[in-house]
Design a protein around this motif. Structure first.
Motif, PDB file in Angstrom:
ATOM      1  N   GLY A  14     -16.268   4.265  -4.218  1.00  0.00           N
ATOM      2  CA  GLY A  14     -17.250   5.305  -4.475  1.00  0.00           C
ATOM      3  C   GLY A  14     -18.620   4.762  -4.816  1.00  0.00           C
ATOM      4  N   THR A  15     -18.678   3.747  -5.681  1.00  0.00           N
ATOM      5  CA  THR A  15     -19.975   3.202  -6.081  1.00  0.00           C
ATOM      6  C   THR A  15     -20.637   2.410  -4.950  1.00  0.00           C
ATOM      7  N   THR A  16     -19.831   1.738  -4.137  1.00  0.00           N
ATOM      8  CA  THR A  16     -20.411   1.026  -2.985  1.00  0.00           C
ATOM      9  C   THR A  16     -21.002   2.022  -1.997  1.00  0.00           C
ATOM     10  N   LEU A  17     -20.252   3.092  -1.712  1.00  0.00           N
ATOM     11  CA  LEU A  17     -20.767   4.127  -0.815  1.00  0.00           C
ATOM     12  C   LEU A  17     -22.036   4.742  -1.386  1.00  0.00           C
ATOM     13  N   GLY A  18     -22.033   5.033  -2.690  1.00  0.00           N
ATOM     14  CA  GLY A  18     -23.218   5.602  -3.327  1.00  0.00           C
ATOM     15  C   GLY A  18     -24.402   4.649  -3.289  1.00  0.00           C
ATOM     16  N   ALA A  19     -24.138   3.361  -3.509  1.00  0.00           N
ATOM     17  CA  ALA A  19     -25.211   2.365  -3.478  1.00  0.00           C
ATOM     18  C   ALA A  19     -25.829   2.269  -2.088  1.00  0.00           C
ATOM     19  N   VAL A  20     -24.999   2.347  -1.055  1.00  0.00           N
ATOM     20  CA  VAL A  20     -25.499   2.280   0.323  1.00  0.00           C
ATOM     21  C   VAL A  20     -26.299   3.540   0.671  1.00  0.00           C
ATOM     22  N   LEU A  21     -25.828   4.698   0.227  1.00  0.00           N
ATOM     23  CA  LEU A  21     -26.556   5.939   0.477  1.00  0.00           C
ATOM     24  C   LEU A  21     -27.914   5.928  -0.226  1.00  0.00           C
ATOM     25  N   SER A  22     -27.947   5.416  -1.454  1.00  0.00           N
ATOM     26  CA  SER A  22     -29.212   5.309  -2.184  1.00  0.00           C
ATOM     27  C   SER A  22     -30.159   4.337  -1.484  1.00  0.00           C
ATOM     28  N   PHE A  23     -29.592   3.229  -1.028  1.00  0.00           N
ATOM     29  CA  PHE A  23     -30.365   2.231  -0.278  1.00  0.00           C
ATOM     30  C   PHE A  23     -30.987   2.870   0.963  1.00  0.00           C
ATOM     31  N   ALA A  24     -30.167   3.617   1.707  1.00  0.00           N
ATOM     32  CA  ALA A  24     -30.654   4.273   2.928  1.00  0.00           C
ATOM     33  C   ALA A  24     -31.715   5.318   2.609  1.00  0.00           C
ATOM     34  N   PHE A  30     -32.179   2.140  -5.032  1.00  0.00           N
ATOM     35  CA  PHE A  30     -33.373   2.622  -4.342  1.00  0.00           C
ATOM     36  C   PHE A  30     -34.364   1.481  -4.121  1.00  0.00           C
ATOM     37  N   ALA A  31     -34.484   0.603  -5.126  1.00  0.00           N
ATOM     38  CA  ALA A  31     -35.431  -0.506  -5.035  1.00  0.00           C
ATOM     39  C   ALA A  31     -35.083  -1.452  -3.890  1.00  0.00           C
ATOM     40  N   TYR A  32     -33.813  -1.781  -3.751  1.00  0.00           N
ATOM     41  CA  TYR A  32     -33.414  -2.674  -2.663  1.00  0.00           C
ATOM     42  C   TYR A  32     -33.687  -2.042  -1.300  1.00  0.00           C
ATOM     43  N   GLY A  33     -33.702  -0.718  -1.245  1.00  0.00           N
ATOM     44  CA  GLY A  33     -33.966  -0.032   0.013  1.00  0.00           C
ATOM     45  C   GLY A  33     -35.365  -0.272   0.550  1.00  0.00           C
TER      46      GLY A  33
END
Length: 231
Positions: free
Chosen positions: A91-101, A153-156
């Protein structure tokens, strides 16, 4: 066009929040009555409960400013130490990727000024050396000195590829997820408490040692003169 992207993200986020409010999804993780309801769902339909947890966790990573450990604690309570760790990581990996995108494709112009105001975050996150990208991800995931959501978000808005970001995020979040999920399970599970706390202590020690080691590597990469002197 840039403003349109921001509006699309905001409208989509608003719809998600409205639906979450309408169905009172937050209660499933943060209220005793809701947690008990979710436990009943787990007993009746484990796959459905696991899916709900992953979806809510991923959405909360993007839309809510919640500490990352919140999801690990909930997973430990609901699913136990090992299944909880796996579901929390998913869940957190998916959330991190969505935030990144979201940061890269929708909110880049809105997020960048906010990041640049934080001198420490700007110094740590933004780098013109590709070899630093993985090291920085490892440091910030093992010992998150910045809020989980803000990091994503920052890494995005950096130049790191989404594939490298996803793989590194998944791998480097494993120790932290295990740490909090197992610790939570140990607190509520008397029979396995000693074993789980022993594993937690080992994980914590490994995390600290790895972080110190990686920080030294990072300093050497960015201080060639110092490295030459030390040799």
């Amino acid at each position: 066009m840039k403003n349109k992207k921001i509006w699309v993200f905001l409208i989509f986020s608003a719809l998600i929040l409205i639906l979450a409010r309408y169905f009172n999804l937050g209660s499933y993780l943060f209220e005793e009555k809701g947690i008990n309801t979710l436990k009943n769902i787990i007993n009746e339909n484990y796959i459905l409960a696991a899916g709900l947890y992953i979806v809510f966790t991923a959405a909360a990573c993007v839309l809510l400013a919640l500490p990352g450990l919140t999801f690990a604690v909930a997973a430990g309570i609901l699913f136990g130490p090992w299944a909880g760790s796996i579901l929390c990581l998913a869940g957190t990996t998916l959330g991190a990727v969505l935030s990144f995108a979201a940061g890269r494709y929708f909110l880049k112009d809105a997020v960048k000024p906010m990041i640049e105001k934080n001198k420490l975050l700007k110094k740590v996150i933004f780098t013109d050396k590709p070899e630093n990208e993985i090291i920085l991800l490892m440091i910030t995931r093992l010992l998150p000195v910045f809020p989980f959501n803000l990091q994503n978000f920052a890494y995005g808005i950096t130049d790191i590829s989404i594939v490298k970001y996803t793989m590194a995020t998944f791998i480097f979040m494993i120790p932290g997820v295990l740490l909090f999920t197992l610790a939570t399970s140990g607190i509520i599970n008397e029979t396995e408490r000693a074993d789980l706390f022993f594993i937690v202590l080992i994980i914590a020690a490994v995390m600290v040692l790895l972080s110190v080691y990686v920080k030294r590597i990072y300093k050497k990469i960015n201080s060639p003169k110092e490295e030459a002197y030390e040799k």
